[in-house]
Design a protein around this motif. Structure first.
Motif, PDB file in Angstrom:
ATOM      1  N   GLU A  97       0.841  -1.196   0.000  1.00 54.53           N
ATOM      2  CA  GLU A  97       0.000   0.000   0.000  1.00 54.53           C
ATOM      3  C   GLU A  97       0.873   1.242   0.000  1.00 54.53           C
ATOM      4  N   ARG A 139      -3.956   5.606   0.441  1.00 51.50           N
ATOM      5  CA  ARG A 139      -5.375   5.255   0.345  1.00 51.50           C
ATOM      6  C   ARG A 139      -6.155   6.542   0.117  1.00 51.50           C
ATOM      7  N   LYS A 195      -9.942   8.423  -0.183  1.00 50.44           N
ATOM      8  CA  LYS A 195     -11.235   8.181   0.454  1.00 50.44           C
ATOM      9  C   LYS A 195     -12.236   9.223  -0.002  1.00 50.44           C
ATOM     10  N   TYR A 202     -13.717   3.139  -6.827  1.00 47.06           N
ATOM     11  CA  TYR A 202     -12.540   3.935  -7.176  1.00 47.06           C
ATOM     12  C   TYR A 202     -11.879   3.385  -8.436  1.00 47.06           C
ATOM     13  N   ILE A 211      -5.361   0.315  -8.251  1.00 48.65           N
ATOM     14  CA  ILE A 211      -6.206   0.810  -7.160  1.00 48.65           C
ATOM     15  C   ILE A 211      -7.265  -0.243  -6.872  1.00 48.65           C
ATOM     16  N   ASP A 212      -7.462  -0.521  -5.612  1.00 50.13           N
ATOM     17  CA  ASP A 212      -8.520  -1.444  -5.211  1.00 50.13           C
ATOM     18  C   ASP A 212      -9.836  -0.681  -5.363  1.00 50.13           C
ATOM     19  N   THR A 226     -11.746  -0.249  -1.851  1.00 49.20           N
ATOM     20  CA  THR A 226     -11.126   0.376  -0.673  1.00 49.20           C
ATOM     21  C   THR A 226     -10.386   1.677  -0.981  1.00 49.20           C
ATOM     22  N   GLY A 227     -10.018   1.907  -2.244  1.00 44.92           N
ATOM     23  CA  GLY A 227      -9.266   3.102  -2.600  1.00 44.92           C
ATOM     24  C   GLY A 227      -7.771   2.978  -2.333  1.00 44.92           C
ATOM     25  N   VAL A 228      -7.296   1.775  -1.993  1.00 50.94           N
ATOM     26  CA  VAL A 228      -5.864   1.575  -1.742  1.00 50.94           C
ATOM     27  C   VAL A 228      -5.115   1.576  -3.073  1.00 50.94           C
ATOM     28  N   SER A 267      -1.572   0.862  -4.890  1.00 53.15           N
ATOM     29  CA  SER A 267      -0.360   0.078  -4.676  1.00 53.15           C
ATOM     30  C   SER A 267       0.417  -0.025  -5.982  1.00 53.15           C
TER      31      SER A 267
END
Length: 67
Positions: free
Chosen positions: A5, A8, A10, A24, A36-37, A40-42, A44
């Protein structure tokens, strides 16, 4: 998620329950280097990508958040 990560993002929606879910996505900038997940908005590093400060000192990503 494919890497460590980095950050993040949000967003919030005033609705409740399933209507408050945010999706997202990366719209531009760094799509070859980052993932981007969507739930979750993570953000990486994309698996197999190389991030080298000597080659690229800054990435500007545009992220879309939709409900």
């Amino acid at each position: 998620m494919t890497g460590i990560e980095i950050i993040r993002v949000k967003a919030e929606d005033a609705d409740f329950g399933p209507n408050a879910a945010i999706e997202y996505s990366i719209v531009s900038g760094g799509r070859d280097s980052f993932d981007i997940d969507s739930s979750t908005g993570v953000i990486s590093r994309r698996y197999g990508s190389t991030i080298d400060y000597d080659l690229v000192q800054r990435y500007n990503l545009t992220v879309s958040c939709r409900s």
